[in-house]
Enzyme design. Sequence first.
Site, PDB file in Angstrom:
ATOM      1  N   ASN A  11      15.351 -24.910   1.741  1.00 44.07           N
ATOM      2  CA  ASN A  11      15.638 -23.845   0.784  1.00 44.07           C
ATOM      3  C   ASN A  11      14.356 -23.612  -0.009  1.00 44.07           C
ATOM      4  OD1 ASN A  11      16.497 -22.201  -1.270  1.00 44.07           O
ATOM      5  ND2 ASN A  11      17.934 -23.667  -2.178  1.00 44.07           N
ATOM      6  N   LYS A  13      13.805 -21.412  -2.138  1.00 48.79           N
ATOM      7  CA  LYS A  13      14.073 -20.862  -3.480  1.00 48.79           C
ATOM      8  C   LYS A  13      13.117 -19.676  -3.733  1.00 48.79           C
ATOM      9  CE  LYS A  13      15.947 -25.301  -4.762  1.00 48.79           C
ATOM     10  NZ  LYS A  13      16.244 -26.293  -5.795  1.00 48.79           N
ATOM     11  N   HIS A  95      24.930 -22.030  -4.385  1.00 53.75           N
ATOM     12  CA  HIS A  95      23.955 -23.018  -4.873  1.00 53.75           C
ATOM     13  C   HIS A  95      24.155 -23.213  -6.383  1.00 53.75           C
ATOM     14  CE1 HIS A  95      20.232 -25.020  -5.902  1.00 53.75           C
ATOM     15  NE2 HIS A  95      20.106 -25.323  -4.620  1.00 53.75           N
ATOM     16  N   GLU A  97      22.130 -23.483  -8.707  1.00 51.64           N
ATOM     17  CA  GLU A  97      21.272 -22.647  -9.547  1.00 51.64           C
ATOM     18  C   GLU A  97      21.901 -21.269  -9.751  1.00 51.64           C
ATOM     19  OE1 GLU A  97      17.667 -23.279  -7.307  1.00 51.64           O
ATOM     20  OE2 GLU A  97      17.616 -25.345  -8.026  1.00 51.64           O
ATOM     21  N   GLU A 165      25.129 -31.317  -3.310  1.00 53.60           N
ATOM     22  CA  GLU A 165      23.889 -31.355  -4.081  1.00 53.60           C
ATOM     23  C   GLU A 165      24.207 -31.712  -5.530  1.00 53.60           C
ATOM     24  OE1 GLU A 165      20.693 -28.809  -1.922  1.00 53.60           O
ATOM     25  OE2 GLU A 165      21.646 -27.597  -3.476  1.00 53.60           O
ATOM     26  N   GLY A 171      15.453 -31.402  -7.820  1.00 56.60           N
ATOM     27  CA  GLY A 171      14.129 -31.206  -8.414  1.00 56.60           C
ATOM     28  C   GLY A 171      13.755 -32.262  -9.448  1.00 56.60           C
ATOM     29  N   SER A 210      16.311 -33.783  -4.113  1.00 58.63           N
ATOM     30  CA  SER A 210      15.156 -34.701  -4.069  1.00 58.63           C
ATOM     31  C   SER A 210      15.006 -35.456  -2.753  1.00 58.63           C
ATOM     32  CB  SER A 210      15.193 -35.684  -5.247  1.00 58.63           C
ATOM     33  OG  SER A 210      15.084 -34.982  -6.475  1.00 58.63           O
TER      34      SER A 210
HETATM   35  P1  13P Z   1      14.921 -30.359  -4.218  1.00 58.61           P
HETATM   36  O1  13P Z   1      14.859 -30.899  -2.811  1.00 58.61           O
HETATM   37  O2  13P Z   1      13.664 -29.681  -4.665  1.00 58.61           O
HETATM   38  O3  13P Z   1      15.458 -31.387  -5.184  1.00 58.61           O
HETATM   39  O4  13P Z   1      16.017 -29.161  -4.185  1.00 58.61           O
HETATM   40  C1  13P Z   1      17.244 -29.407  -3.623  1.00 58.61           C
HETATM   41  C2  13P Z   1      17.964 -28.106  -3.494  1.00 58.61           C
HETATM   42  O5  13P Z   1      18.373 -27.508  -4.463  1.00 58.61           O
HETATM   43  C3  13P Z   1      18.117 -27.548  -2.134  1.00 58.61           C
HETATM   44  O6  13P Z   1      18.999 -26.473  -2.135  1.00 58.61           O
END
Ligand code: 13P
Length: 247
Positions: A11, A13, A95, A97, A165, A171, A210
């Site tokens: 992803n 982002k 997601h 976010e 997740e 992150g 992560s």
């Molecule tokens: P990270 O791997 O940067 O922690 O992000 C995970 C994520 O949100 C994947 O959709």
Amino acid sequence: MTTPTPLIAGNWKMNGLASSLAEAKAVAEGVGTTSVRVGICPPSLLIHRMTEALAGTKVLVGGQDAHTDDTGAFTGDISAEMLADAGAKLVILGHSERRDAYRESDALVAKKVLAALRHGLEPIICVGESLEQRKAGQALEVVTAQVRGSLPAELKGKAFAVAYEPIWAIGTGLTPNNPQIEEIHGAIRETLTAMFGEDADKAPILYGGSVKPSNAAEILHAREVGGALVGGASLKAEDFLAIIRAV
Ligand code: 13P
């Protein structure tokens, strides 16, 4: 019981310019003919160019979100039909976010899943608890409720994935330990079986949050972990390939 084919999806982002297509090509070259399914979900403006750049390779391209409707007066939004038209095969939905920044509810995510199915996209539906919820002992309850609310009955018999997740692991460099991952993944599997019967055995349950080359092998060998949804570490071909090879 059918074992799902592992899926490792990146992803990106809101990261990536035309110059980043080279990174995606390096992933495609590096994976060769692996039996693992591999996907990259770049920002929507790169989807079409990436499908062209990766034509004939093992790497699937996906979107990071889709609207519930196919067309209409929704300024700035992108529909599942448009993603499919651009060559996408996968789409990340729900997601954390987006659940957070755009107040996306389980019911809205379920409608987006229907839109994805209408256009032949394989949805990767994300669920996960916050740190407060985990500390309050509510992780299992929160995640299984999200699965029940975000996955419509129409998914029965269709290709899809669920991504667990934990919000506090995204992150941050923090990850749950394997018993914690196995507890949640086991509960997601039970919920999927209760909802869809054995048809859902083929759906991989991905872990996200992560994941990096140094922890991938351990996480990917936990029970019921059928792959990973990778954020930051998917931006560099070398790191993403190391995670794919850890399956
Ligand atoms: P990270 O791997 O940067 O922690 O992000 C995970 C994520 O949100 C994947 O959709």
